[in-house]
Enzyme design. Structure first.
Site, PDB file in Angstrom:
ATOM      1  N   ARG A 223       5.895 -15.415  29.709  1.00  0.00           N
ATOM      2  CA  ARG A 223       6.607 -16.693  29.696  1.00  0.00           C
ATOM      3  C   ARG A 223       6.695 -17.193  28.254  1.00  0.00           C
ATOM      4  O   ARG A 223       5.736 -17.064  27.486  1.00  0.00           O
ATOM      5  CB  ARG A 223       5.873 -17.734  30.556  1.00  0.00           C
ATOM      6  CG  ARG A 223       6.113 -17.554  32.057  1.00  0.00           C
ATOM      7  CD  ARG A 223       7.545 -17.910  32.438  1.00  0.00           C
ATOM      8  NE  ARG A 223       7.850 -17.764  33.844  1.00  0.00           N
ATOM      9  CZ  ARG A 223       8.414 -16.701  34.415  1.00  0.00           C
ATOM     10  NH1 ARG A 223       8.709 -15.646  33.685  1.00  0.00           N
ATOM     11  NH2 ARG A 223       8.699 -16.686  35.701  1.00  0.00           N
ATOM     12  N   HIS A 275      15.488 -12.064  29.005  1.00  0.00           N
ATOM     13  CA  HIS A 275      14.692 -12.106  30.256  1.00  0.00           C
ATOM     14  C   HIS A 275      15.118 -10.987  31.214  1.00  0.00           C
ATOM     15  O   HIS A 275      15.452 -11.243  32.379  1.00  0.00           O
ATOM     16  CB  HIS A 275      14.805 -13.476  30.931  1.00  0.00           C
ATOM     17  CG  HIS A 275      13.593 -13.807  31.755  1.00  0.00           C
ATOM     18  ND1 HIS A 275      12.921 -14.985  31.665  1.00  0.00           N
ATOM     19  CD2 HIS A 275      12.914 -13.080  32.686  1.00  0.00           C
ATOM     20  CE1 HIS A 275      11.899 -14.991  32.509  1.00  0.00           C
ATOM     21  NE2 HIS A 275      11.872 -13.823  33.135  1.00  0.00           N
TER      22      HIS A 275
HETATM   23  P1  NDP Z   1      -0.276 -12.838  38.751  1.00  0.00           P
HETATM   24  O1  NDP Z   1      -0.237 -14.236  39.215  1.00  0.00           O
HETATM   25  O2  NDP Z   1      -0.457 -11.742  39.732  1.00  0.00           O
HETATM   26  O3  NDP Z   1      -1.450 -12.668  37.660  1.00  0.00           O
HETATM   27  C1  NDP Z   1      -1.656 -13.589  36.639  1.00  0.00           C
HETATM   28  C2  NDP Z   1      -2.772 -13.068  35.730  1.00  0.00           C
HETATM   29  O4  NDP Z   1      -2.978 -14.017  34.672  1.00  0.00           O
HETATM   30  C3  NDP Z   1      -4.104 -12.919  36.466  1.00  0.00           C
HETATM   31  O5  NDP Z   1      -4.798 -11.784  35.991  1.00  0.00           O
HETATM   32  C4  NDP Z   1      -4.846 -14.195  36.069  1.00  0.00           C
HETATM   33  O6  NDP Z   1      -6.257 -14.084  36.062  1.00  0.00           O
HETATM   34  C5  NDP Z   1      -4.356 -14.363  34.652  1.00  0.00           C
HETATM   35  N1  NDP Z   1      -4.513 -15.759  34.211  1.00  0.00           N
HETATM   36  C6  NDP Z   1      -3.940 -16.879  34.730  1.00  0.00           C
HETATM   37  N2  NDP Z   1      -4.380 -17.980  34.075  1.00  0.00           N
HETATM   38  C7  NDP Z   1      -5.248 -17.543  33.138  1.00  0.00           C
HETATM   39  C8  NDP Z   1      -6.052 -18.187  32.169  1.00  0.00           C
HETATM   40  N3  NDP Z   1      -6.040 -19.513  32.026  1.00  0.00           N
HETATM   41  N4  NDP Z   1      -6.844 -17.421  31.383  1.00  0.00           N
HETATM   42  C9  NDP Z   1      -6.883 -16.077  31.519  1.00  0.00           C
HETATM   43  N5  NDP Z   1      -6.144 -15.393  32.428  1.00  0.00           N
HETATM   44  C10 NDP Z   1      -5.341 -16.124  33.225  1.00  0.00           C
HETATM   45  O7  NDP Z   1       1.041 -12.621  37.886  1.00  0.00           O
HETATM   46  P2  NDP Z   1       1.929 -11.290  37.745  1.00  0.00           P
HETATM   47  O8  NDP Z   1       1.082 -10.199  37.194  1.00  0.00           O
HETATM   48  O9  NDP Z   1       2.675 -11.054  39.008  1.00  0.00           O
HETATM   49  O10 NDP Z   1       2.999 -11.759  36.677  1.00  0.00           O
HETATM   50  C11 NDP Z   1       2.620 -12.137  35.368  1.00  0.00           C
HETATM   51  C12 NDP Z   1       3.772 -12.874  34.717  1.00  0.00           C
HETATM   52  O11 NDP Z   1       4.831 -11.981  34.389  1.00  0.00           O
HETATM   53  C13 NDP Z   1       4.470 -13.907  35.620  1.00  0.00           C
HETATM   54  O12 NDP Z   1       3.777 -15.126  35.674  1.00  0.00           O
HETATM   55  C14 NDP Z   1       5.783 -14.079  34.927  1.00  0.00           C
HETATM   56  O13 NDP Z   1       5.581 -15.088  33.960  1.00  0.00           O
HETATM   57  C15 NDP Z   1       6.010 -12.736  34.221  1.00  0.00           C
HETATM   58  N6  NDP Z   1       7.166 -12.002  34.745  1.00  0.00           N
HETATM   59  C16 NDP Z   1       8.198 -11.748  33.885  1.00  0.00           C
HETATM   60  C17 NDP Z   1       9.310 -11.040  34.293  1.00  0.00           C
HETATM   61  C18 NDP Z   1      10.395 -10.713  33.325  1.00  0.00           C
HETATM   62  O14 NDP Z   1      11.468 -10.228  33.731  1.00  0.00           O
HETATM   63  N7  NDP Z   1      10.209 -10.929  32.046  1.00  0.00           N
HETATM   64  C19 NDP Z   1       9.449 -10.597  35.684  1.00  0.00           C
HETATM   65  C20 NDP Z   1       8.279 -10.871  36.503  1.00  0.00           C
HETATM   66  C21 NDP Z   1       7.193 -11.561  36.041  1.00  0.00           C
HETATM   67  P3  NDP Z   1      -7.079 -13.767  37.420  1.00  0.00           P
HETATM   68  O15 NDP Z   1      -6.803 -12.292  37.700  1.00  0.00           O
HETATM   69  O16 NDP Z   1      -8.478 -14.002  37.040  1.00  0.00           O
HETATM   70  O17 NDP Z   1      -6.530 -14.673  38.484  1.00  0.00           O
END
Ligand code: NDP
Length: 311
Positions: A223, A275
């Site tokens: 993001r 994106h």
């Molecule tokens: P998930 O919700 O499955 O995973 C999010 C990860 O981020 C988890 O490992 C979580 O930790 C970690 N996280 C969240 N908050 C924190 C924090 N404060 N400190 C440390 N770690 C944190 O997301 P996805 O893997 O499905 O997707 C990731 C991102 O990819 C999406 O949010 C989106 O922004 C982006 N995306 C981009 C696309 C594009 O075309 N460019 C397409 C699809 C997605 P924990 O495991 O401990 O919960």
């Protein structure tokens, strides 16, 4: 059950969903107001606030993407309605390719060769072994964990970071503030796959960029809000003069489309993509939507978004 769909090309989604859920009544958001109201479920991507407000008996919302920041920030979102987001649905393969391209771009010096070409300069750089090119992946969720594993399988040492402790084969896992500092200090390419939340906004600021080794590179398919853009520009340096950060491949931006007057467009060490890293593969996404709606109806447990954590 009655389901309302809101997404670009909703009619294609509707037809494919009807095949998977023949007993459901599925309407698209361009239907007349009375047909749109009082549905049981919404399956939506960035719906207008009004569409959310006009519902009176919602049992669940399926977010037709992996990022829920837009939905959670929607002023029409009713409190207490469970939200399910897409989990991977094939996006990790596409984002894995994007990140792989970016890591190789820097590790094999394509950025430098491009600059040399402008000066017709024929000069070969010694290749840094993959084993000496640690990659950091912030976010080890449905997509981040798979991307980390893809890069590790390519032969790069990979460090990952998440909110809660994780154990993944072939990845050195870190968590918490100390874990972030340890990771930043040792990676040559940093990949951002975190969601946009209160805690992650501007996580990559001057301090974080300053903690990276000299000459590190950045890849952001996560993001745009994760990065403090001003700090990024300062870390990249001006004109021909390289700063601490060698280059950045960016797919996500705080404002999209990226405004025409953004200084990011013209920076010589920034690569911009619109994106496109992980478009949602339709068939896998539809299977997940149908499975989720069936589970909601059957009262089976579903993995829901935590609105307080923001993802
Ligand atoms: P998930 O919700 O499955 O995973 C999010 C990860 O981020 C988890 O490992 C979580 O930790 C970690 N996280 C969240 N908050 C924190 C924090 N404060 N400190 C440390 N770690 C944190 O997301 P996805 O893997 O499905 O997707 C990731 C991102 O990819 C999406 O949010 C989106 O922004 C982006 N995306 C981009 C696309 C594009 O075309 N460019 C397409 C699809 C997605 P924990 O495991 O401990 O919960």
């Amino acid at each position: 059950m009655r389901v309302l769909l809101h997404i670009d090309d909703a009619e294609t989604w509707r037809e494919a969903l009807v095949e998977r859920l023949p007993d459901a009544e599925i309407v698209t958001s361009d239907a007349p107001a009375e047909a749109r109201r009082d549905v049981d479920y919404l399956a939506v991507w960035k719906p207008p606030a009004e569409l959310l407000r006009e519902q009176t008996r919602l049992k669940g919302i399926v977010n037709l993407g992996a990022g829920v920041d837009a939905l959670l920030g929607n002023p029409g979102l009713p409190a207490g309605v469970p939200i399910v987001k897409l989990r991977d649905a094939g996006m990790s393969d596409l984002i894995g390719d994007y990140v792989r391209y970016g890591v190789l771009h820097f590790q094999r010096d394509f950025d430098r060769y491009r600059r040399q070409q402008a000066h017709r300069e024929w000069r070969e750089h010694a290749v840094t072994d993959k084993g000496d090119w640690p990659v950091g992946v912030l976010g080890l969720g449905a997509i981040g964990a798979k991307v980390a594993e893809t890069i590790a399988a390519d032969g790069f040492p990979v460090h990952g970071w998440s909110r809660t402790p994780k154990s993944l084969e072939a990845i050195t896992c870190h968590h918490g503030d100390d874990g972030l500092v340890a990771l930043l200090g040792r990676v040559r390419t940093l990949v951002l796959l975190l969601p946009d939340t209160r805690e992650t906004r501007h996580l990559i600021d001057a301090e974080a960029l300053g903690a990276l080794p000299e000459g590190a590179s950045l890849i952001n398919p996560g993001r745009g809000t994760l990065i403090d853009e001003q700090a990024l520009l300062e870390a990249l340096g001006e004109g021909e003069r390289e700063g601490r950060l060698r280059g950045a491949l960016l797919d996500a931006f705080a404002e999209e489309p990226l405004p025409a007057d953004s200084p990011l467009w013209s920076h010589p060490r920034i690569w911009i993509t619109p994106h496109m890293a992980g478009p949602t593969p339709l068939s896998a996404a539809l299977d997940q939507v149908a499975d989720t709606l069936r589970a909601f109806e059957a009262g089976e447990p579903v993995a829901t978004v935590d609105p307080d954590a923001g993802y």
